[in-house]
Design an enzyme around this catalytic site. Sequence first.
Site, PDB file in Angstrom:
ATOM      1  N   GLY A 186       0.930   3.120  -5.791  1.00 42.65           N
ATOM      2  CA  GLY A 186      -0.338   2.106  -6.717  1.00 42.65           C
ATOM      3  C   GLY A 186      -1.494   1.516  -6.362  1.00 42.65           C
ATOM      4  O   GLY A 186      -2.245   2.434  -6.333  1.00 42.65           O
TER       5      GLY A 186
ATOM      6  N   ALA B  99       0.801  -1.548  -0.216  1.00 47.52           N
ATOM      7  CA  ALA B  99       0.119   0.276   0.033  1.00 47.52           C
ATOM      8  C   ALA B  99       0.313   1.430   0.077  1.00 47.52           C
ATOM      9  O   ALA B  99      -0.287   2.410   0.245  1.00 47.52           O
ATOM     10  CB  ALA B  99      -0.668   0.122   1.307  1.00 47.52           C
TER      11      ALA B  99
ATOM     12  N   TYR C 172       6.126 -13.304 -15.000  1.00 48.83           N
ATOM     13  CA  TYR C 172       5.190 -12.764 -14.211  1.00 48.83           C
ATOM     14  C   TYR C 172       3.919 -13.881 -14.494  1.00 48.83           C
ATOM     15  O   TYR C 172       3.021 -13.681 -13.275  1.00 48.83           O
ATOM     16  CB  TYR C 172       4.530 -11.138 -14.963  1.00 48.83           C
ATOM     17  CG  TYR C 172       3.609 -10.188 -14.054  1.00 48.83           C
ATOM     18  CD1 TYR C 172       3.729 -10.086 -12.672  1.00 48.83           C
ATOM     19  CD2 TYR C 172       3.121 -10.257 -15.122  1.00 48.83           C
ATOM     20  CE1 TYR C 172       2.502  -9.389 -12.460  1.00 48.83           C
ATOM     21  CE2 TYR C 172       1.418  -9.472 -14.305  1.00 48.83           C
ATOM     22  CZ  TYR C 172       1.543  -8.808 -13.266  1.00 48.83           C
ATOM     23  OH  TYR C 172       1.170  -8.622 -12.403  1.00 48.83           O
TER      24      TYR C 172
ATOM     25  N   LYS D 261       0.587 -14.744 -11.445  1.00 49.90           N
ATOM     26  CA  LYS D 261      -0.772 -14.881 -10.540  1.00 49.90           C
ATOM     27  C   LYS D 261      -1.760 -15.834 -11.440  1.00 49.90           C
ATOM     28  O   LYS D 261      -2.556 -16.172 -10.990  1.00 49.90           O
ATOM     29  CB  LYS D 261      -0.803 -14.096 -11.880  1.00 49.90           C
ATOM     30  CG  LYS D 261      -0.348 -12.325 -11.858  1.00 49.90           C
ATOM     31  CD  LYS D 261      -0.895 -12.191  -9.970  1.00 49.90           C
ATOM     32  CE  LYS D 261      -0.511 -10.445  -9.666  1.00 49.90           C
ATOM     33  NZ  LYS D 261      -0.346  -9.781  -8.777  1.00 49.90           N
TER      34      LYS D 261
HETATM   35  P1  NAP Z   1       3.398  -0.809  -7.943  1.00 41.48           P
HETATM   36  O1  NAP Z   1       3.320  -0.118  -8.363  1.00 41.48           O
HETATM   37  O2  NAP Z   1       4.902  -1.825  -8.245  1.00 41.48           O
HETATM   38  O3  NAP Z   1       3.290  -1.207  -6.164  1.00 41.48           O
HETATM   39  C1  NAP Z   1       3.054  -2.654  -6.219  1.00 41.48           C
HETATM   40  C2  NAP Z   1       3.594  -2.877  -4.319  1.00 41.48           C
HETATM   41  O4  NAP Z   1       3.679  -3.883  -4.170  1.00 41.48           O
HETATM   42  C3  NAP Z   1       4.623  -1.130  -3.476  1.00 41.48           C
HETATM   43  O5  NAP Z   1       3.646  -0.840  -2.771  1.00 41.48           O
HETATM   44  C4  NAP Z   1       5.567  -2.223  -3.583  1.00 41.48           C
HETATM   45  O6  NAP Z   1       5.811  -1.179  -2.076  1.00 41.48           O
HETATM   46  C5  NAP Z   1       5.120  -3.494  -2.710  1.00 41.48           C
HETATM   47  N1  NAP Z   1       5.138  -4.756  -2.540  1.00 41.48           N
HETATM   48  C6  NAP Z   1       6.847  -4.900  -3.329  1.00 41.48           C
HETATM   49  N2  NAP Z   1       7.242  -5.502  -3.332  1.00 41.48           N
HETATM   50  C7  NAP Z   1       6.933  -6.402  -1.574  1.00 41.48           C
HETATM   51  C8  NAP Z   1       7.370  -7.166  -0.054  1.00 41.48           C
HETATM   52  N3  NAP Z   1       7.692  -7.764  -1.256  1.00 41.48           N
HETATM   53  N4  NAP Z   1       6.560  -6.890   1.015  1.00 41.48           N
HETATM   54  C9  NAP Z   1       5.505  -6.008   1.012  1.00 41.48           C
HETATM   55  N5  NAP Z   1       5.324  -5.032  -0.430  1.00 41.48           N
HETATM   56  C10 NAP Z   1       5.774  -5.346  -1.593  1.00 41.48           C
HETATM   57  O7  NAP Z   1       2.381  -2.117  -8.373  1.00 41.48           O
HETATM   58  P2  NAP Z   1       1.045  -1.728  -9.112  1.00 41.48           P
HETATM   59  O8  NAP Z   1       0.669  -1.982 -10.434  1.00 41.48           O
HETATM   60  O9  NAP Z   1       0.392  -1.185  -8.192  1.00 41.48           O
HETATM   61  O10 NAP Z   1       0.840  -3.630  -8.825  1.00 41.48           O
HETATM   62  C11 NAP Z   1      -0.151  -3.491  -7.264  1.00 41.48           C
HETATM   63  C12 NAP Z   1      -0.815  -5.002  -7.830  1.00 41.48           C
HETATM   64  O11 NAP Z   1      -1.486  -5.298  -8.926  1.00 41.48           O
HETATM   65  C13 NAP Z   1      -0.078  -6.496  -8.148  1.00 41.48           C
HETATM   66  O12 NAP Z   1       0.125  -7.333  -7.717  1.00 41.48           O
HETATM   67  C14 NAP Z   1       0.261  -6.624 -10.037  1.00 41.48           C
HETATM   68  O13 NAP Z   1       0.812  -7.686  -9.944  1.00 41.48           O
HETATM   69  C15 NAP Z   1      -1.611  -6.095  -9.792  1.00 41.48           C
HETATM   70  N6  NAP Z   1      -1.391  -5.378 -11.000  1.00 41.48           N
HETATM   71  C16 NAP Z   1      -1.258  -4.501 -11.223  1.00 41.48           C
HETATM   72  C17 NAP Z   1      -1.535  -4.358 -13.135  1.00 41.48           C
HETATM   73  C18 NAP Z   1      -1.070  -2.715 -14.232  1.00 41.48           C
HETATM   74  O14 NAP Z   1      -1.325  -2.295 -15.174  1.00 41.48           O
HETATM   75  N7  NAP Z   1      -0.194  -2.385 -13.035  1.00 41.48           N
HETATM   76  C19 NAP Z   1      -2.345  -4.646 -14.053  1.00 41.48           C
HETATM   77  C20 NAP Z   1      -2.673  -5.832 -13.262  1.00 41.48           C
HETATM   78  C21 NAP Z   1      -2.251  -6.398 -11.851  1.00 41.48           C
HETATM   79  P3  NAP Z   1       7.479  -1.354  -2.159  1.00 41.48           P
HETATM   80  O15 NAP Z   1       8.312  -1.635  -2.766  1.00 41.48           O
HETATM   81  O16 NAP Z   1       6.984  -0.086  -0.952  1.00 41.48           O
HETATM   82  O17 NAP Z   1       7.834  -2.626  -0.368  1.00 41.48           O
END
Ligand code: NAP
Length: 249
Positions: free
Chosen positions: A17, A14, A161, A165
Amino acid sequence: MRKLDGLEAIVTGASRGLGRAIAREYAREGAKVVVCARPQSPTGLAGTIDETARGIEAEGGEALPVTCDVSDESQVKDMVERVMERYGRIDVLVNNAGIMVLGESILEIDTARWDQNMAVNVRGPYLTCKYVLPVMMKQQRGNFISIGSRTTTENRGGVLYSPTKAALHMFSMCLAEEVQEHNIAVNVLNPGPLRSEGSSIIPWAQQDWHLRVEPEAVGPCAVYLALQDARSFTGQTVLRSEFGQTWGF
Ligand code: NAP
């Protein structure tokens, strides 16, 4: 009366994103929200859990920032203990934390990165569900939401990836069946392509940037799912893009 008044929710990942957007929306709807991410992000991307919590508090909501690497068992255990000390209950767990490394060839991926992606995207939700589950079983009510992806069924994400998922999807479907008798819902939310910080550093996301939505667009769908239990809605995948038509919103 707001939709989530009286509920306690944990949102992983959190600091930025989608996780930040869901945490904010939950707090606006009255939930007390635990916002979690790593103590130090190696990504260099903007956003911390303290900033997310301050943003929520500035809007009059309640948030507890807790540092937790979801792939680390002792940190997950400590987070759940801390949440229970503070709130005494957990109603919703959103498994959002994830790493998106898309489109690389198998020959480009070193084994340590493969393991890290599996550890965050698959082991993470396993650990968080495992430690939150006894709390929800006691309550005989609860709600797990896993953030899925279209790459589960479409060959778009590549060999690193997409399998993570797909595994999260099947984990969630199996868990839904296993915990149904405790009135715990488990669903997958597929948000579709987002304009998140994480997306901004994926080269091919730039090509369809204009088709992507802001993470805030996922909020109503995440609220709808947070209101479910196993009697009302479980073992489903909800596509954010079809949410309005299919689920009556
Ligand atoms: P993001 O902007 O890269 O944010 C990812 C979040 O996950 C950050 O808060 C990061 O925090 C946290 N994170 C990463 N590794 C972690 C760990 N080991 N422990 C705790 N927190 C961790 O990504 P997003 O686009 O918001 O994506 C969020 C989710 O939606 C993901 O599961 C992604 O696969 C899914 N998703 C995204 C999209 C898209 O288009 N973006 C589409 C479909 C699904 P820190 O780095 O600060 O720890």
